[in-house]
Design an enzyme around this catalytic site. Structure first.
Site, PDB file in Angstrom:
ATOM      1  N   SER A 176       0.796  -1.228   0.000  1.00 27.16           N
ATOM      2  CA  SER A 176       0.000   0.000   0.000  1.00 27.16           C
ATOM      3  C   SER A 176       0.828   1.277   0.000  1.00 27.16           C
ATOM      4  O   SER A 176       0.383   2.295  -0.502  1.00 27.16           O
ATOM      5  CB  SER A 176      -0.953   0.003   1.191  1.00 27.16           C
ATOM      6  OG  SER A 176      -0.241  -0.161   2.405  1.00 27.16           O
ATOM      7  N   HIS A 204      -5.345  -3.131  -2.730  1.00 22.43           N
ATOM      8  CA  HIS A 204      -5.003  -2.178  -3.807  1.00 22.43           C
ATOM      9  C   HIS A 204      -4.910  -2.826  -5.179  1.00 22.43           C
ATOM     10  O   HIS A 204      -4.707  -2.128  -6.172  1.00 22.43           O
ATOM     11  CB  HIS A 204      -3.694  -1.455  -3.464  1.00 22.43           C
ATOM     12  CG  HIS A 204      -3.814  -0.639  -2.217  1.00 22.43           C
ATOM     13  ND1 HIS A 204      -4.253   0.673  -2.213  1.00 22.43           N
ATOM     14  CD2 HIS A 204      -3.599  -0.967  -0.919  1.00 22.43           C
ATOM     15  CE1 HIS A 204      -4.281   1.116  -0.977  1.00 22.43           C
ATOM     16  NE2 HIS A 204      -3.888   0.142  -0.163  1.00 22.43           N
ATOM     17  N   LYS A 236     -11.768   1.111  -2.297  1.00 24.71           N
ATOM     18  CA  LYS A 236     -10.715   1.697  -3.144  1.00 24.71           C
ATOM     19  C   LYS A 236     -11.183   1.632  -4.606  1.00 24.71           C
ATOM     20  O   LYS A 236     -12.053   2.406  -4.970  1.00 24.71           O
ATOM     21  CB  LYS A 236      -9.394   0.990  -2.858  1.00 24.71           C
ATOM     22  CG  LYS A 236      -9.049   1.074  -1.348  1.00 24.71           C
ATOM     23  CD  LYS A 236      -7.687   0.539  -1.030  1.00 24.71           C
ATOM     24  CE  LYS A 236      -7.513   0.262   0.460  1.00 24.71           C
ATOM     25  NZ  LYS A 236      -7.733   1.383   1.359  1.00 24.71           N
TER      26      LYS A 236
HETATM   27  C1  LIG Z   1      -3.520  -3.000   2.319  1.00 27.99           C
HETATM   28  C2  LIG Z   1      -4.719  -2.545   3.077  1.00 27.99           C
HETATM   29  N1  LIG Z   1      -5.450  -3.432   3.760  1.00 27.99           N
HETATM   30  C3  LIG Z   1      -6.535  -3.080   4.457  1.00 27.99           C
HETATM   31  C4  LIG Z   1      -6.946  -1.782   4.520  1.00 27.99           C
HETATM   32  C5  LIG Z   1      -8.140  -1.442   5.337  1.00 27.99           C
HETATM   33  O1  LIG Z   1      -9.286  -1.427   4.533  1.00 27.99           O
HETATM   34  P1  LIG Z   1     -10.551  -0.557   4.971  1.00 27.99           P
HETATM   35  O2  LIG Z   1     -10.244   0.849   4.607  1.00 27.99           O
HETATM   36  O3  LIG Z   1     -11.688  -1.124   4.196  1.00 27.99           O
HETATM   37  O4  LIG Z   1     -10.693  -0.739   6.448  1.00 27.99           O
HETATM   38  C6  LIG Z   1      -6.219  -0.795   3.822  1.00 27.99           C
HETATM   39  C7  LIG Z   1      -6.567   0.643   3.830  1.00 27.99           C
HETATM   40  O5  LIG Z   1      -7.535   1.164   4.084  1.00 27.99           O
HETATM   41  C8  LIG Z   1      -5.085  -1.189   3.080  1.00 27.99           C
HETATM   42  O6  LIG Z   1      -4.363  -0.286   2.419  1.00 27.99           O
END
Ligand SMILES: Cc1ncc(COP(=O)(O)O)c(C=O)c1O
Length: 390
Positions: A176, A204, A236
């Protein structure tokens, strides 16, 4: 005095690590107004421009008319409604998995899957650059927790030798904060050779990678056997909110029984699931949505390299510019903002110490001319950045 909050806050400010929330006063899109200032934004994860898509909005509106606004209860009580179920079926189809389970957020999906699968007496091995939610889940699980070198199957193999109990190998699909993608074929083979399971958080990659947007498993053509636990998020590329775990029938049934962040929470609003369903159709069938994104990445990288910026090894929408020092990263972000561009500085502890960066994200929404404006602003500002303190 037990809680000296003021001192903590002052310390954080003095280390150039103080966080602030930019106030967005428009919907997501390339042109936004933040804190009263019109800006061109290069920091959203709305990679396909679906967060403000008229058809997705219409589906949400129609969903609210049909289903009301609240989930009403948890999934296991009386909160699991038809739109939730349809989203799960669509996600299983798109990812090529037997089943999928809808969670309210990606953070909860990671927490739920990991803590349901391993506990005391087991082992969890994670890439050292994994997302915070995965690291938190690993610690919470009570399993033995170790990190392997970034994207390094050999480092993973040496840690697997010492693993005990059920062993879960966990990695981001697209990292990320770096934008590079996991070497999943190698990681899957290494995990399998030691009877470990591989869990991939493709927050992502889902929607942006693969011909149909099925994400990193579609990109590499990996089966459920190779990647038994697949996580994706819907906030996203999909442009809405929520997340899912996809895998075998038994995995999903197990999560329904044991994943506490799934069981002990109200289901997301069914109207949101209606919006997600529409968004998934657009993401899947409008293949051309991924094309402008690829073209903008091709435009950005050589342009940024010409300016002398240090990019990362990424072909995805995440194109960070490595700066190193937090104060310099903040300064560059501020200079861009003064020129009407919003690019967030990412600092420790989100990234390792000494690797502060400007996290540029591209999406299908901006035009080539807008990316050119970003490159021109970077060419103007970067040389003005003072060198880091020795
Ligand atoms: C790699 C990754 N996993 C999980 C999440 C968490 O997802 P959510 O925003 O739906 O809680 C994020 C960012 O938000 C992320 O970048």
């Amino acid at each position: 005095m037990a809680f000296d909050l003021r001192a903590r806050l002052e310390q954080r400010r003095a280390a150039d690590l103080y966080r602030q929330r930019p106030l967005l006063q428009t919907p997501q899109g390339p042109q936004v107004v933040v804190d009263g200032q019109p800006l061109l934004a290069f920091c959203s994860n709305d990679y396909l421009g679906l967060a403000n898509h008229p058809e997705v909005i219409a589906a949400w509106r129609a969903g609210a008319e049909r289903w009301g606004v609240g989930g009403g209860a948890s999934h296991l009580v009386i909160g699991h409604s038809t739109p939730h179920h349809e989203v799960e079926e669509a996600l299983a189809e798109l990812t090529g998995r037997p089943r999928a389970l809808l969670f309210t957020t990606g953070y909860m999906a990671n927490l739920g899957a990991l803590t349901a699968l391993v506990g005391q007496g087991d082992t969890v091995l994670q890439d050292r650059l994994n997302h915070a939610s995965l690291l938190d889940a690993g610690l919470l699980s009570g399993a033995r927790f170790n990190r392997y070198l970034h994207n390094d199957a050999n480092s993973l193999a040496s840690r697997l030798e010492k693993a005990v109990g059920n062993t879960l190998v966990v990695t981001d699909g697209v990292f990320s904060m770096d934008g590079d993608i996991a070497d999943l074929p190698a990681l899957a083979a290494t995990a399998k050779s030691r009877d470990a399971w591989l869990m991939v958080d493709d927050a992502h990659g889902f929607g942006t990678l693969g011909h149909n947007g099925g994400g990193i498993v579609e990109h590499f053509g990996l089966s459920t056997e190779q990647v038994p636990v697949l996580i994706g998020t819907l906030g996203k590329a999909c442009g809405t909110a929520g997340a899912f775990v996809a895998g075998s029938e038994e995995l999903i049934e197990c999560l329904i029984q044991f994943a506490r962040p799934y069981i002990y929470t109200t289901s997301q609003p069914p109207a949101l699931a209606c919006a997600t369903l529409r968004s998934l159709q657009l993401l899947r069938h409008e293949h051309w949505r991924r094309e402008p994104l690829a073209a903008l990445i091709q435009q950005f990288r050589p342009g940024a390299e010409q300016i002398g910026l240090q990019l990362m090894d990424s072909f995805t929408a995440i194109q960070p510019i490595l700066i190193g020092d937090s104060a310099r990263a903040l300064r560059l972000s501020q200079m861009l903002r003064e020129r009407g561009l919003l690019v967030t500085a990412i600092r420790p502890p989100t990234v390792p110490a000494g690797s502060a960066r400007l996290r540029v994200t591209l999406s299908a929404a901006p035009s080539a001319a807008q990316v050119q404006l970003l490159l021109e602003a970077l060419a103007d500002c970067y040389p003005l950045l003072e060198p880091a303190d020795a």
